[in-house]
Design a protein around this motif. Structure first.
Motif, PDB file in Angstrom:
ATOM      1  N   GLU A  19      53.429  37.665  71.229  1.00  0.00           N
ATOM      2  CA  GLU A  19      52.597  37.032  72.295  1.00  0.00           C
ATOM      3  C   GLU A  19      52.553  35.262  72.888  1.00  0.00           C
ATOM      4  O   GLU A  19      53.115  35.807  74.716  1.00  0.00           O
TER       5      GLU A  19
ATOM      6  N   HIS B 141      56.455  35.603  74.686  1.00  0.00           N
ATOM      7  CA  HIS B 141      56.093  36.873  75.743  1.00  0.00           C
ATOM      8  C   HIS B 141      55.600  36.058  77.414  1.00  0.00           C
ATOM      9  O   HIS B 141      56.297  35.618  78.055  1.00  0.00           O
TER      10      HIS B 141
ATOM     11  N   ASN C  65      47.825  39.334  79.803  1.00  0.00           N
ATOM     12  CA  ASN C  65      48.471  38.725  78.449  1.00  0.00           C
ATOM     13  C   ASN C  65      47.968  37.902  78.266  1.00  0.00           C
ATOM     14  O   ASN C  65      47.681  38.412  76.970  1.00  0.00           O
TER      15      ASN C  65
ATOM     16  N   ILE D 153      45.656  37.951  74.681  1.00  0.00           N
ATOM     17  CA  ILE D 153      45.251  37.126  73.596  1.00  0.00           C
ATOM     18  C   ILE D 153      44.249  36.619  73.203  1.00  0.00           C
ATOM     19  O   ILE D 153      44.349  35.659  72.209  1.00  0.00           O
TER      20      ILE D 153
ATOM     21  N   GLN E 105      43.081  37.486  69.578  1.00  0.00           N
ATOM     22  CA  GLN E 105      43.753  36.297  68.936  1.00  0.00           C
ATOM     23  C   GLN E 105      43.232  35.379  68.915  1.00  0.00           C
ATOM     24  O   GLN E 105      42.774  34.503  67.091  1.00  0.00           O
TER      25      GLN E 105
END
Lengths: 219, 219
Positions: free
Chosen positions: B8, B11, B62, B66, B70
């Motif tokens: 991630e 990315h 994104n 995250i 996360q």
């Protein structure tokens, strides 16, 4: 623990309000400095900008600490990320007030703004103070009522910016450096409005979930 | 799970590179459009800017995902927050390329830049492409080698911006609207450099931990 988290979010909100108070003071003094060629006021704005920068550094550090220690999700996460973005916009508004003051200082003891443009720039000064005040109100008492007000004042500043260009095109006998000065000055006011509008959009998003990702666009 | 997290972050990094590639293309075409009064290229840059804006929206979403899923801490958290900030700077570089193209379009079929200023603006065009390329390199292969290069090119752009003002002050017979146009244009290039420099400072911070919170300042 939950209450400690709420306190941390409140502290972020307070720091945004503090930053916006300093910006309201800065733009008000910068306007006086540029309209009356007052070097002391200009110096005061230039010197005071560091306080806004320092508050941004503190706020951003607090936001990052909250992300690290509280791992917020959903709406709380959006609040913290939005605070980071809004602090960047407010800091930039402070820079633009400083740039206006710097124009006054560079040309001192001369007037930057020629007499025939004074009306337009007095309008920009008033609109910039109103939009700074409205932004401060919005951050102090988050709600939707200031959002259309800020959008309307931003449009006033855009229109005044266009009015400066139209008047430049039809005026004769202006000094070249004067034209460059008032072009930049006008741009600073217009960008000042854009950042306030960007903050208003973020608050609106936080309150409603409506988000068109349109950032303020300039012609 | 840990590998998914790495993917991630990778990315996010890829999206920053993609955005910077689009900005490199945009500034290169905008430069050709403004230097040769090419309306087709100008339209192309203006139309393409939405792709940069859309990438920013995706990247930011994104990054927020995250943070939510996360809950990164320490260095990883800094990476994600920095990605959010860098995406804002790159998006703004795209806007500035669009503004340059819009100047070409507004004055078409006339040339925006008078012959006596062509040398300075060709210099700005070259520096802006070099700094866009260097930013793309920096994001593709993060390392410290591009950092001083970007700082040096940013300084070139600052000096060229001053050169525009000095030349405006000493030139006679320029049309008023031409002076306003080239003042704005010069400001767009100078800000383009500031944003690249701001990205370079963030990468340097991520790699070294050294951080003076100084944002690029303009005269």
């Amino acid at each position: 623990m939950r209450e400690a988290f709420r306190n941390e979010l409140d502290h972020l909100a307070d720091q945004l309000v503090q930053m916006s108070e300093l910006v309201t003071q800065a733009i008000s003094l910068a306007n006086k400095a540029i309209l009356t060629a007052d070097i002391d006021l200009a110096e005061q704005v230039i010197d005071a900008d560091v306080a806004i920068d320092n508050l941004q550094t503190e706020l951003d550090q607090n936001a990052i600490d909250i992300l690290a220690t509280q791992a917020p999700v959903a709406g709380d996460l959006r609040v913290v990320v939005s605070a980071l973005r809004m602090s960047a916009s407010i800091e930039r508004m402070g820079d633009l007030a400083r740039h206006i003051a710097q124009q006054a200082r560079i040309r001192y003891p001369e007037q930057v703004i020629p007499g025939s443009f004074l009306g337009i720039f007095e309008g920009m000064a008033r609109s910039s103070e109103r939009i700074a005040n409205a932004t401060q109100q919005l951050l102090s008492h988050p709600g939707l009522s200031e959002v259309p007000n800020i959008a309307a004042i931003d449009e006033e500043l855009d229109n005044l910016h266009l009015a400066v260009f139209n008047k430049i095109a039809e005026e004769h006998g202006l000094k070249s450096s004067t034209i460059a000065d008032i072009t930049l000055l006008s741009r600073y006011y217009e960008r000042f409005g854009d950042h306030a509008e960007s903050i208003a959009q973020k608050v609106e998003f936080l309150l409603t979930g409506n988000w068109d990702h349109r950032e303020a666009q300039q012609p």
